[in-house]
Each structure stands twice: as C-alpha cells, then as structure tokens.
Design a protein around this motif. Structure first.
Motif, PDB file in Angstrom:
ATOM      1  N   HIS A 550      13.485  59.803  59.268  1.00 58.49           N
ATOM      2  CA  HIS A 550      14.081  61.087  59.647  1.00 58.49           C
ATOM      3  C   HIS A 550      13.127  62.252  59.355  1.00 58.49           C
ATOM      4  N   ASN A 551      12.370  62.133  58.250  1.00 58.10           N
ATOM      5  CA  ASN A 551      11.501  63.246  57.846  1.00 58.10           C
ATOM      6  C   ASN A 551      10.113  63.208  58.485  1.00 58.10           C
ATOM      7  N   HIS A 552       9.851  62.191  59.302  1.00 56.37           N
ATOM      8  CA  HIS A 552       8.515  62.125  59.910  1.00 56.37           C
ATOM      9  C   HIS A 552       8.304  63.361  60.800  1.00 56.37           C
ATOM     10  N   PRO A 553       7.156  64.053  60.624  1.00 60.75           N
ATOM     11  CA  PRO A 553       6.992  65.324  61.355  1.00 60.75           C
ATOM     12  C   PRO A 553       7.137  65.204  62.868  1.00 60.75           C
ATOM     13  N   LEU A 554       6.624  64.117  63.469  1.00 58.29           N
ATOM     14  CA  LEU A 554       6.732  64.007  64.934  1.00 58.29           C
ATOM     15  C   LEU A 554       8.196  63.905  65.374  1.00 58.29           C
ATOM     16  N   LEU A 555       8.954  63.109  64.593  1.00 53.44           N
ATOM     17  CA  LEU A 555      10.368  62.930  64.961  1.00 53.44           C
ATOM     18  C   LEU A 555      11.166  64.204  64.686  1.00 53.44           C
ATOM     19  N   GLN A 556      10.770  64.892  63.614  1.00 50.70           N
ATOM     20  CA  GLN A 556      11.418  66.186  63.329  1.00 50.70           C
ATOM     21  C   GLN A 556      11.175  67.163  64.485  1.00 50.70           C
ATOM     22  N   ASN A 557       9.917  67.178  64.967  1.00 52.21           N
ATOM     23  CA  ASN A 557       9.589  68.064  66.101  1.00 52.21           C
ATOM     24  C   ASN A 557      10.449  67.734  67.308  1.00 52.21           C
ATOM     25  N   ARG A 558      10.605  66.420  67.566  1.00 51.05           N
ATOM     26  CA  ARG A 558      11.402  66.031  68.730  1.00 51.05           C
ATOM     27  C   ARG A 558      12.862  66.448  68.559  1.00 51.05           C
ATOM     28  N   ASP A 559      13.398  66.235  67.346  1.00 48.14           N
ATOM     29  CA  ASP A 559      14.796  66.628  67.109  1.00 48.14           C
ATOM     30  C   ASP A 559      14.980  68.119  67.371  1.00 48.14           C
ATOM     31  N   ALA A 560      13.962  68.901  66.943  1.00 50.80           N
ATOM     32  CA  ALA A 560      14.091  70.356  67.094  1.00 50.80           C
ATOM     33  C   ALA A 560      14.158  70.751  68.569  1.00 50.80           C
ATOM     34  N   LEU A 561      13.531  69.934  69.449  1.00 52.88           N
ATOM     35  CA  LEU A 561      13.513  70.280  70.879  1.00 52.88           C
ATOM     36  C   LEU A 561      14.714  69.731  71.644  1.00 52.88           C
ATOM     37  N   THR A 562      15.328  68.679  71.100  1.00 57.13           N
ATOM     38  CA  THR A 562      16.331  67.941  71.869  1.00 57.13           C
ATOM     39  C   THR A 562      17.427  68.827  72.457  1.00 57.13           C
ATOM     40  N   GLU A 563      17.955  69.706  71.613  1.00 51.23           N
ATOM     41  CA  GLU A 563      19.072  70.522  72.078  1.00 51.23           C
ATOM     42  C   GLU A 563      18.670  71.422  73.255  1.00 51.23           C
ATOM     43  N   ARG A 564      17.455  72.018  73.147  1.00 47.98           N
ATOM     44  CA  ARG A 564      16.999  72.901  74.226  1.00 47.98           C
ATOM     45  C   ARG A 564      16.768  72.127  75.518  1.00 47.98           C
ATOM     46  N   VAL A 565      16.221  70.886  75.367  1.00 43.91           N
ATOM     47  CA  VAL A 565      15.979  70.070  76.564  1.00 43.91           C
ATOM     48  C   VAL A 565      17.312  69.726  77.225  1.00 43.91           C
ATOM     49  N   GLU A 566      18.272  69.346  76.374  1.00 44.99           N
ATOM     50  CA  GLU A 566      19.594  68.997  76.925  1.00 44.99           C
ATOM     51  C   GLU A 566      20.176  70.174  77.706  1.00 44.99           C
ATOM     52  N   SER A 567      20.121  71.364  77.102  1.00 39.30           N
ATOM     53  CA  SER A 567      20.768  72.489  77.808  1.00 39.30           C
ATOM     54  C   SER A 567      19.998  72.845  79.077  1.00 39.30           C
ATOM     55  N   GLU A 568      18.675  72.653  79.070  1.00 39.85           N
ATOM     56  CA  GLU A 568      17.912  72.926  80.293  1.00 39.85           C
ATOM     57  C   GLU A 568      18.308  71.934  81.411  1.00 39.85           C
ATOM     58  N   LEU A 569      18.457  70.659  81.044  1.00 35.92           N
ATOM     59  CA  LEU A 569      18.824  69.661  82.068  1.00 35.92           C
ATOM     60  C   LEU A 569      20.251  69.905  82.582  1.00 35.92           C
ATOM     61  N   ILE A 570      21.135  70.308  81.663  1.00 33.54           N
ATOM     62  CA  ILE A 570      22.513  70.601  82.097  1.00 33.54           C
ATOM     63  C   ILE A 570      22.511  71.800  83.052  1.00 33.54           C
ATOM     64  N   ALA A 571      21.651  72.795  82.741  1.00 27.79           N
ATOM     65  CA  ALA A 571      21.582  73.981  83.613  1.00 27.79           C
ATOM     66  C   ALA A 571      21.110  73.575  85.010  1.00 27.79           C
ATOM     67  N   ILE A 572      20.146  72.652  85.088  1.00 20.33           N
ATOM     68  CA  ILE A 572      19.669  72.188  86.401  1.00 20.33           C
ATOM     69  C   ILE A 572      20.823  71.508  87.147  1.00 20.33           C
ATOM     70  N   ARG A 573      21.546  70.627  86.419  1.00 18.90           N
ATOM     71  CA  ARG A 573      22.667  69.933  87.067  1.00 18.90           C
ATOM     72  C   ARG A 573      23.705  70.939  87.564  1.00 18.90           C
ATOM     73  N   ASP A 574      24.032  71.910  86.702  1.00 16.82           N
ATOM     74  CA  ASP A 574      25.070  72.887  87.080  1.00 16.82           C
ATOM     75  C   ASP A 574      24.643  73.750  88.259  1.00 16.82           C
ATOM     76  N   SER A 575      23.321  73.956  88.396  1.00 22.01           N
ATOM     77  CA  SER A 575      22.853  74.834  89.477  1.00 22.01           C
ATOM     78  C   SER A 575      23.089  74.209  90.845  1.00 22.01           C
ATOM     79  N   ILE A 576      23.374  72.921  90.913  1.00 17.75           N
ATOM     80  CA  ILE A 576      23.552  72.261  92.222  1.00 17.75           C
ATOM     81  C   ILE A 576      25.017  72.272  92.655  1.00 17.75           C
ATOM     82  N   LYS A 577      25.899  72.746  91.778  1.00 15.05           N
ATOM     83  CA  LYS A 577      27.330  72.725  92.147  1.00 15.05           C
ATOM     84  C   LYS A 577      27.627  73.720  93.256  1.00 15.05           C
TER      85      LYS A 577
END
Ligand code: SAH
Ligand code: SF4
Ligand code: F3S
Length: 577
Positions: A550-577
């Motif tokens: 859990h404390n490995h820096p690379l994995l920590q970096n990825r965790d920090a980005l996950t939420e932003r990536v998720e919301s960006e992908l959801i925004a793309i999906r929502d833009s097609i409605k």
C-alpha cells in the motif's frame, strides 16, 4: 472620483521608436489589497477587433482569475468590467462613449465598481484622458503594452483611489510566462510576434501596438507543445505580419522554420495570420505544401490591385509581384483556398485603379474576401492625403461586394457533392439540432447532428451552397466520430497518459512483482495456519506485507490519480447522452 494619476500617456510619434527588446517574465504576485477586494467579485470583458485583442482578453482574464475574481458573462453582475477596444476603422471612439454609458448602471448600483478601458483605441493621442474627463467613474485606462500590469494597476487604483492612465506607445519588453484563460478548449491562438514595422500609410496598428517584436522560438514552440498535450485540435499562429517573424532576433530564425517546428508537434490543424505578400517566400510555400496538418487556406491581403495605389499605401509590392506569388503558391498547392482584405476609396483612388482591383480579384479567384471602405485614422499619413468622396467609395464598395459574392459563390458551389472534414464549433444559435464548424479551407459548414460532437472532427458531405455558408450531411455514424475523438483525447490527455504510463511502470517493476508473489504466498500460509499457534504470526506477516504494498510510492501515485481518472471517464460517458 475626480483625481487622475497619469503613469504613461501615449505619444503616437514615439511608436516608431525601436528600443532594445528584453525578454522578461510576468509578475504573477497578487497584491494583498487586490486579493481581498477580488474575493466573491466578478469580472466581465467585452472585446472588439482582431485576434490580437482576443488574445489580450485571454491574458487579462488569466490575471484577474489569479487575483481571485470569477468570470461573468452578465454585464449587470460585473464588479470589474473591461472594454477592450479596436481602432482599425471608423467611429471607434464614438462607439466607446456609447459603450461606457451602458456601464453607468453598474456604477450607480455599486460604489466599488471598476471600469477599465483597454485595447488599441487607447494608443491614440489624448483619447484615454478625454474619456476620463467625460466619465470620471472610469478607474483605469490601459494600453496594449501594459496588459501584464493589470493586477498591479487595479491595486494602485484601490490604494490611491484615483483614476489611472498607463499607456505606452512603445515597449522594450516581450513578456513571457503570462497567465491565460483561453476562450475555447478546441482551438487556440498563439502570439508569435507583437506589433508591426510596415507602417502602411492607412493603418493605425503600428501606432497602437508598437514596433515588431518576435517571441523566442523556444517560447512559442513550448506554448504550442503544451496545447498539443492538452488535446487542442487547432492552433493559429498570430502576428500582424507573420512572414517577418524572427528578423529582429537576428539569429537566423525564420517563420518557415517556426512553422515547421510547430507542424512537427502534430497538432491536427495549423494555420497562421496574417501574411505579407512580398515576404511570403518559396520556403514558406514548400513548408505549407509538405505538412498535411497545415491548412491549405491562406489569408493573403492584397489591399488594392493597382500598383500606383499600392505605392501610396506603402505596400511593398506591385500588382505583378503579388500575382507572381499567387501563381507560385497555386503551382505547388493546387487546392489552396485564398482569401484577402481589400480597401476601396483609398485617398486618390481613380476609377482605373479600382478597375485594377476588380480584375485582380477575378484573376486570383478568391474563395472569400473582407472588403472595407477606407477610413482615415488619426495620425496616419493617408489621413492627410486627398480623400475620395464618400458616395464614390460607397458605389465602388457595392460593385466590389457584388464581385466578391460571385467569387465566394463559385468557390462554395464547387464544394457541393464533395466530402470535407469539419471541426465542430458548436450548435447553431437558431436550431440546437444543427451543428456548425469549419472545413480546412476556412468555409463554414452547417449540418444536423448531436451536440456531443462539439469539438470533434466529423466527415460531412456538402449538399447546398448558401454562398457564405454551406449545408451538408454527416457521412459517418456520430458515435464513430465521437469514438475517434475520445481515442484522440486518451492519447493526448496528460492525466490519462500519466495514468497509463504509471500502470505500465507498475506492471514491469520487479519489486512490486516480487511483493505481489510474496503476498500470494503469505495469503496461502495464512490460510494453512488457521487454528495453529502460528496463525497470529502469519496474520501479522500478511498485514505487514499488505501495508508495504500500500505504501509503495508508485502505487500511492496511482491511487492518488484514480479518482480523477474515474470522473474524467464518467464525464466522457455522460457527454454522449
Ligand atoms: N496586419 C494585418 C491586418 C491589419 S488590420 C494585415 O496587414 O493584413 C486588418 C485589415 O483592416 C487590413 O488588412 C485592411 O484591409 C483593413 N484596414 C486597416 N486600416 C484600415 C483603414 N484605415 N481603413 C479601412 N480599412 C483598413
Ligand atoms: Fe497595418 Fe500594414 Fe502592419 Fe498590416 S502590415 S498591421 S496593414 S501597417
Ligand atoms: Fe483592431 Fe488593434 Fe487588432 S486596432 S484590428 S484590435 S491590432
């Protein structure tokens, strides 16, 4: 407010001075007094004129946002309003008086209201001061050379409670590291040079924007690279005369080289404004022909088709030289779309000279043209020449306009039945089912399509020509166009790119791989130890390993980005409605 503090006032004669130019960085520190004033307040900007003014608006919006203001498009809500003026043609000054009047209500309602007058008109001798004399509630009058000082000047106004005038007629600076809030997230303007050295005898621009100053090539390329990384699809390089870019740097830099470097960055559409015919050399033609992403559209202002008139305008080419350049361009780029600017009724213009303009326009076969009636500009040499009577100018203007309409109709008519790639600007104001955008040749195309295609490239077949716009139909499934666009963004989006490359790094990292294997082993041992006295120890080992992973820096970096990536992908999906 009755007190006025003058820091600099314009002197049109000084505009011809050429000081040593220094590259400096914008001061981005926000004065405390401005920070507390800006909280919860709104700014509003109204811009007239060309792309140079639009770019200044973006920079001023950048500074005001850094101060803490929010933007509004509702004039009534504005706590700070900027009128960004253009001086190129008639009545600019009178128009401003009316404009300022429309902000009186803001002033009456809000004693802290700040009105700023900016832009090219302020470069004319005496205009800024007389505006303040008429409307004492103007807080700040600022010249085009001083936009980077806007936050400091507002702070000074707040501190001293005075109207401030700061307008220089020349500048010895190229300011880099400017903040900016771009008006569009699909297409962007990039300044490559400021000012103009040509001093055409009718033109006010060299007086309002000073002598030509080129930005360093690395600064321009870095700005363009950032735009490409951010997924911009169209870049327009800006200069009053792009072809003389680099000459003042005296290190061999040319516009052709800059254009090639930017083309290589891979932006899908690259264009530039404005070209000076006699400086548009063969190297430029070759670069334009070589790169598919450089639009095959060239704005090539001729101003007049008569050599004698061109001489009075101080344009440094003859009719024959202009036509020679056009022939050279057409030879190497047969599908080029040429547009132009033409002035009618220039001082001393004879019927014969005007006929030369008509015949030149026909010979070139412009795809479209901007036509202007000559308008005397204060302080320019042509204003003192013998003027053409207005009724003569108007009559010639109408004849020229009829010809330009014909040429435009011919060019647009030839597009019918063919398919073009259109970069969608947005939905039409009149009908939300209709999308508008531009083909690579600069023509406006309307077609029925879903709003989610705004900002996407779409293949459109032209059905009808309406002269200044064309009607077409999509020849591909809108979802296919959208999917192509999402793939483009995935490739260019810095966040998604970082996320993908982090994942690659994680999957090939030997330490993480070993920890993963250890974890599988530890889990198995934990299961086997159930009910034995080893269980507590195995559980601790397993949990320690989990924590280490859990404390490995690379994995920590990825965790920090996950939420932003998720919301960006959801925004793309929502833009097609
Ligand atoms: N640097 C560019 C743009 C200058 S302003 C260029 O050289 O083309 C845009 C256009 O406004 C000019 O091309 C010219 O056609 C027109 N223009 C400039 N001054 C004018 C004047 N005094 N009266 C009428 N039209 C003018
Ligand atoms: Fe004005 Fe001539 Fe310079 Fe264009 S090239 S901005 S028309 S002076
Ligand atoms: Fe107008 Fe200034 Fe542009 S005068 S056309 S805004 S350079």
């Amino acid at each position: 407010m009755s007190k006025v503090k003058i820091i600099n006032k314009p002197c049109q004669k000084d505009a011809a001075k050429r000081p040593e130019v220094e590259r400096v960085f914008a001061n981005r520190n926000v004065p405390e007094i401005l920070k507390s004033f800006a909280k919860g307040r709104y700014f509003y900007i109204r811009t007239y004129g060309c792309q140079a003014n639009i770019r200044d608006e973006e920079v001023m919006a950048g500074f005001l946002s850094e101060a803490g203001f929010e933007r509004t498009y509702d004039q009534a809500k504005a706590d700070v309003a900027i009128i960004n003026t253009c001086a190129v043609r008639e009545n600019a000054e009178e128009k401003i008086y009316g404009e300022i009047g429309s902000f009186k209500a803001n002033h009456t309602k809000n004693k802290d209201f700040i009105l700023i007058i900016a832009g090219c008109v302020m470069g004319e001798d005496g205009v800024g001061e007389s505006l303040i004399a008429t409307y004492p509630f103007i807080s700040l009058v600022i010249g085009t050379h001083d936009v980077a000082k806007i936050n400091d000047l507002i702070a000074e106004h707040l501190k001293e409670k005075k109207s401030i005038v700061d307008i220089r007629s020349f500048s010895s600076e190229i300011v880099e590291n400017l903040p900016s809030i771009r008006l569009d997230d699909t297409q962007a303007f990039v300044n490559i040079a400021y000012g103009c050295d040509k001093f055409c005898t009718y033109c006010i621009v060299p007086f309002t924007r000073g002598r030509e100053r080129s930005r360093h090539i690395e600064d321009v390329v870095a700005e363009c690279k950032k735009l490409v990384d951010d997924g911009y699809k169209q870049i327009t390089l800006l200069g009053q005369n792009v072809n003389s870019y680099g000459l003042d740097l005296k290190d061999g830099t040319t516009f052709a080289r800059l254009l090639e470097e930017v083309a290589k960055l891979g932006v899908p559409r690259l264009r530039f404004l404005t070209s000076y015919p006699s400086q548009f050399d063969d190297e430029m033609i070759d670069i334009m022909a070589k790169y598919d992403n450089i639009d095959k559209w060239l704005h090539f202002p001729v101003q007049s088709g008569s050599s004698s008139c061109l001489r009075r305008m101080a344009r440094r080419y003859t009719r024959e030289e202009y036509l020679e350049r056009v022939a050279a361009i057409k030879k190497k780029i047969p599908d080029i779309s040429l547009t132009t600017d033409i002035i009618v009724g220039f001082p001393g213009e004879t019927e014969e000279e005007f006929q030369d303009t008509l015949s030149l326009a026909k010979e070139v076969g412009y795809s479209s043209a901007f036509t202007f009636i000559y308008s005397p500009r204060p302080g320019t040499p042509a204003a003192k020449m013998e003027q053409v009577p207005p009724e003569v100018s108007h009559e010639r203007f109408n004849r020229l306009k009829a010809l330009v309409d014909d040429l435009t109709a011919t060019h647009s008519g030839a597009m019918v039945g063919k398919t073009y790639e259109v970069l969608v600007d947005g939905t039409s104001k009149r009908d939300s089912n209709v999308l508008s955008g531009y083909a690579r040749n600069g023509k406006l195309v309307n077609f029925v399509g879903p709003a989610y295609l705004t900002g996407c490239f779409v293949k459109v077949k032209i059905l009808e020509s309406h002269v200044y716009s064309l009607k077409g139909e999509m020849v591909e499934d809108p979802l296919v166009a959208k999917a192509r666009d999402v793939a483009f963004h995935m490739e260019h989006d810095p966040l998604l790119r970082e996320y993908a490359s982090l994942n690659n790094e994680i999957s090939s990292d030997p330490e993480i791989k070993a920890m993963g294997e250890d974890l599988v082993k530890a889990k198995k041992e934990l299961a086997l130890s159930m009910g034995t006295d080893k269980h507590k120890e195995k559980k601790e080992e397993y949990e320690a390993l989990l924590m280490k992973i859990h404390n490995h820096p690379l994995l920590q970096n990825r965790d920090a980005l996950t939420e932003r990536v998720e919301s960006e992908l959801i925004a793309i999906r929502d833009s097609i409605k």
